[in-house]
Design a protein around this motif. Structure first.
Motif, short mmCIF file in Angstrom:
data_model
loop_
_atom_site.label_atom_id
_atom_site.label_comp_id
_atom_site.label_asym_id
_atom_site.label_seq_id
_atom_site.Cartn_x
_atom_site.Cartn_y
_atom_site.Cartn_z
N ASP A 102 0.84 -1.20 0.00
CA ASP A 102 0.00 0.00 0.00
C ASP A 102 0.88 1.25 0.00
O ASP A 102 1.86 1.34 0.75
CB ASP A 102 -0.92 0.03 1.23
N ALA A 103 0.51 2.22 -0.83
CA ALA A 103 1.28 3.46 -0.91
C ALA A 103 1.03 4.31 0.32
O ALA A 103 -0.09 4.40 0.82
CB ALA A 103 0.88 4.23 -2.17
N VAL A 104 2.11 4.91 0.82
CA VAL A 104 2.03 5.81 1.96
C VAL A 104 2.65 7.14 1.54
O VAL A 104 3.76 7.18 1.03
CB VAL A 104 2.77 5.25 3.19
N SER A 105 1.90 8.21 1.75
CA SER A 105 2.35 9.53 1.30
C SER A 105 2.79 10.38 2.49
O SER A 105 2.07 10.50 3.48
CB SER A 105 1.22 10.23 0.55
N LEU A 106 4.00 10.93 2.38
CA LEU A 106 4.49 11.91 3.33
C LEU A 106 4.65 13.23 2.57
O LEU A 106 5.61 13.40 1.81
CB LEU A 106 5.83 11.51 3.94
N PRO A 107 3.70 14.15 2.71
CA PRO A 107 3.81 15.42 1.98
C PRO A 107 5.12 16.14 2.24
O PRO A 107 5.63 16.83 1.36
CB PRO A 107 2.60 16.23 2.49
N LYS A 108 5.67 15.98 3.44
CA LYS A 108 6.96 16.62 3.71
C LYS A 108 7.75 15.83 4.73
O LYS A 108 7.19 15.19 5.63
CB LYS A 108 6.77 18.06 4.20
N LEU A 109 9.07 15.88 4.58
CA LEU A 109 9.99 15.25 5.51
C LEU A 109 11.25 16.13 5.56
O LEU A 109 11.94 16.27 4.56
CB LEU A 109 10.35 13.84 5.08
N ASP A 110 11.48 16.74 6.71
CA ASP A 110 12.64 17.61 6.89
C ASP A 110 13.66 16.91 7.79
O ASP A 110 13.32 16.45 8.88
CB ASP A 110 12.23 18.94 7.53
#
Length: 262
Positions: A102-110
């Protein structure tokens, strides 16, 4: 009576001033050139690190927009000579990972890397290890991705007063109802997001013990430990917190290689 000093004796003093002014201007120009050279060198290093980060993501079967890298500290060339960089920040956007297909989306990762070690030969050749003593990461997991991992048709997640809120259709004793409630969110020992829905209700729920039992069973069914996609830089999740734009994740690691070359 003293004789007046000839006017031409004052000229060497003027020449001296001109020499000093010229020297000062020359020093300013040289300083400017050094600053420009320093920033150009930093830019080259930032682009090289960005490429290596992209390669590392690809090895993990993850995708993201082009990483934005910033090497802090001035002068940069002094850090190169010492082989130690005080602070490197890496901004990743639109990170796409997967968990059990299953795809997992992280809009941002700093990512914030501190006390990074890299020899001059490594910077020059691109071969060798770039290692950070400490790495701290903050990211956001979209609620849509998290809801898909729970695998309940129609289930939607969001934030309500700092807590994880759920809305979902459910069939209880042949009656279609909408369940609403909140959950406690923690990090398990295995680094998974632990969800515990213990405050669910449904308007129109039949006033029968069996109906309440079925609602409780539904709550237990979605109270699970959700695995997260593998984060880059060996980051281990330490804390999660519901936010309006997604589930905020805090992670860290120590003694971490931040490049993929060897």
């Amino acid at each position: 009576m003293a004789e007046a000093q000839p006017a031409y004796e004052k000229r060497p003093r003027r020449r001296g001033r001109k020499v000093l002014v010229s020297l000062f201007v020359l020093l300013l120009v040289l300083a400017g050139l050094l600053v420009i050279a320093d920033r150009v060198a930093a830019g080259v290093a930032e682009r090289a690190i960005a490429k290596q980060v992209g390669d590392e993501l690809a090895k993990q079967n993850a995708r993201a927009s082009t990483p934005k890298v910033d090497v802090a500290g001035f002068p940069f060339l002094t850090q190169v000579a010492e082989g130690k960089y005080e602070h490197i920040s890496i901004a990743l956007r639109d990170v796409q990972g997967s968990v059990q297909g299953d795809a997992v989306s992280l809009p941002k990762l700093d990512v914030d890397a501190r006390d990074v070690r890299a020899s001059l030969d490594t910077i020059r050749s691109g071969q060798g290890d770039v290692v950070a003593d400490r790495v701290h990461g903050t990211g956001t997991i979209s609620y849509d991705s998290l809801a898909k991992l729970l695998d309940r048709p129609g289930l939607k997640l969001g934030e309500q007063n700092g807590r994880l809120a759920v809305t979902a259709p459910v069939d209880i004793l042949g009656v279609q109802l909408t369940v609403n409630g909140t959950a406690d969110v923690t990090v398990s020992e295995q680094g998974k997001v632990a969800l515990k829905f213990n405050d669910l209700d449904a308007e129109g729920l039949p006033a029968l013990p069996l109906a309440r039992t079925l609602l409780s069973n539904y709550a237990k069914g979605i109270s699970v430990d959700v695995p997260l996609p593998e984060l880059p830089f060996q980051l281990a999740v330490r804390n999660v917190e519901p936010q309006p734009d997604g589930l905020a994740v805090t992670a860290d690691a120590t003694n971490v290689p931040i490049n993929s070359v060897s």
